[in-house]
Design a protein around this motif. Sequence first.
Motif, short mmCIF file in Angstrom:
data_model
loop_
_atom_site.label_atom_id
_atom_site.label_comp_id
_atom_site.label_asym_id
_atom_site.label_seq_id
_atom_site.Cartn_x
_atom_site.Cartn_y
_atom_site.Cartn_z
N ALA A 144 -11.56 7.77 3.88
CA ALA A 144 -10.17 7.33 3.74
C ALA A 144 -9.19 8.48 3.92
O ALA A 144 -7.98 8.29 3.76
N ARG A 161 -10.66 4.60 7.19
CA ARG A 161 -10.10 4.76 8.53
C ARG A 161 -10.83 3.90 9.55
O ARG A 161 -10.23 3.44 10.52
N LEU A 194 -9.04 2.24 -1.73
CA LEU A 194 -8.48 2.86 -0.53
C LEU A 194 -9.04 2.19 0.71
O LEU A 194 -10.21 1.80 0.74
N ALA A 195 -8.19 2.08 1.72
CA ALA A 195 -8.62 1.51 2.99
C ALA A 195 -9.27 2.59 3.83
O ALA A 195 -8.69 3.66 4.03
N ARG A 198 0.84 -1.19 0.00
CA ARG A 198 0.00 0.00 0.00
C ARG A 198 0.88 1.23 0.00
O ARG A 198 2.09 1.17 0.21
N THR A 233 -13.65 -1.33 1.89
CA THR A 233 -12.82 -0.73 0.84
C THR A 233 -13.60 0.38 0.14
O THR A 233 -14.79 0.22 -0.14
N PRO A 269 -3.30 5.31 2.44
CA PRO A 269 -4.51 4.50 2.41
C PRO A 269 -4.75 3.79 1.07
O PRO A 269 -5.67 2.98 0.95
#
Length: 222
Positions: free
Chosen positions: A151, A126, A123-124, A41, A67, A44
Amino acid sequence: MVPVMDVRRADERYRGGDPATGIESRHAFSFGFHYDPDNLRFGPLIACNEERLAPGAGFDEHPHSHTEIVTWVVEGELTHRDSQGNETLVRPGDVQRLGSAGGVRHVERNDGPVPLTFVQMWLAPREPGGDPAYEIVRGIADSTPYAVPGAGALLHVRRLVAGERTAVPDAAYVYLHVVRGGVRIGSYELGPGDAVRAEGEKDLDVVAASGPAELLMWEMAA
């Protein structure tokens, strides 16, 4: 943070997909069967995939969770259907976001008569969980940021004419992907599919080289 600018070339991307079924993929990060512990990664951002689908090809229904999935069509038209009841035709210039949250299923296909190319970025968030969300912005204007607050990220779409400059955001993480054309950033010349991962850089700019260029830039918090 010590400033770092890491250039990744298009030919360094991992080749995936299933060419026999009309799917060709190029992955910037570890993805699927390809695992590189040093390339999981960037901030994010956990995926930046270039996808090429032949007419009639596509990804059958499959699940996602936790995601944020943002899609940018380069050429052709993408048919999207999901388990929340959204069915959309995504065209060049549109920004599509699917927040998979606690879980969602979707289908992505090229139902058109010409090849489809799109860039898909994951994107991951939060915080995990929550309810799925869907949004599409039709024909996003140049320089208009698109926010993915879950994110901590902003997407900047830039379309430059030859010789035009644009500032790179001063952020903890900036990921720049060249969609088309050639650009210069610092001492580097970049072409389609090339990318820059900048950490803690300040006062950078990008200039289009000999013709028009299209860029996707992610501005991401620490």
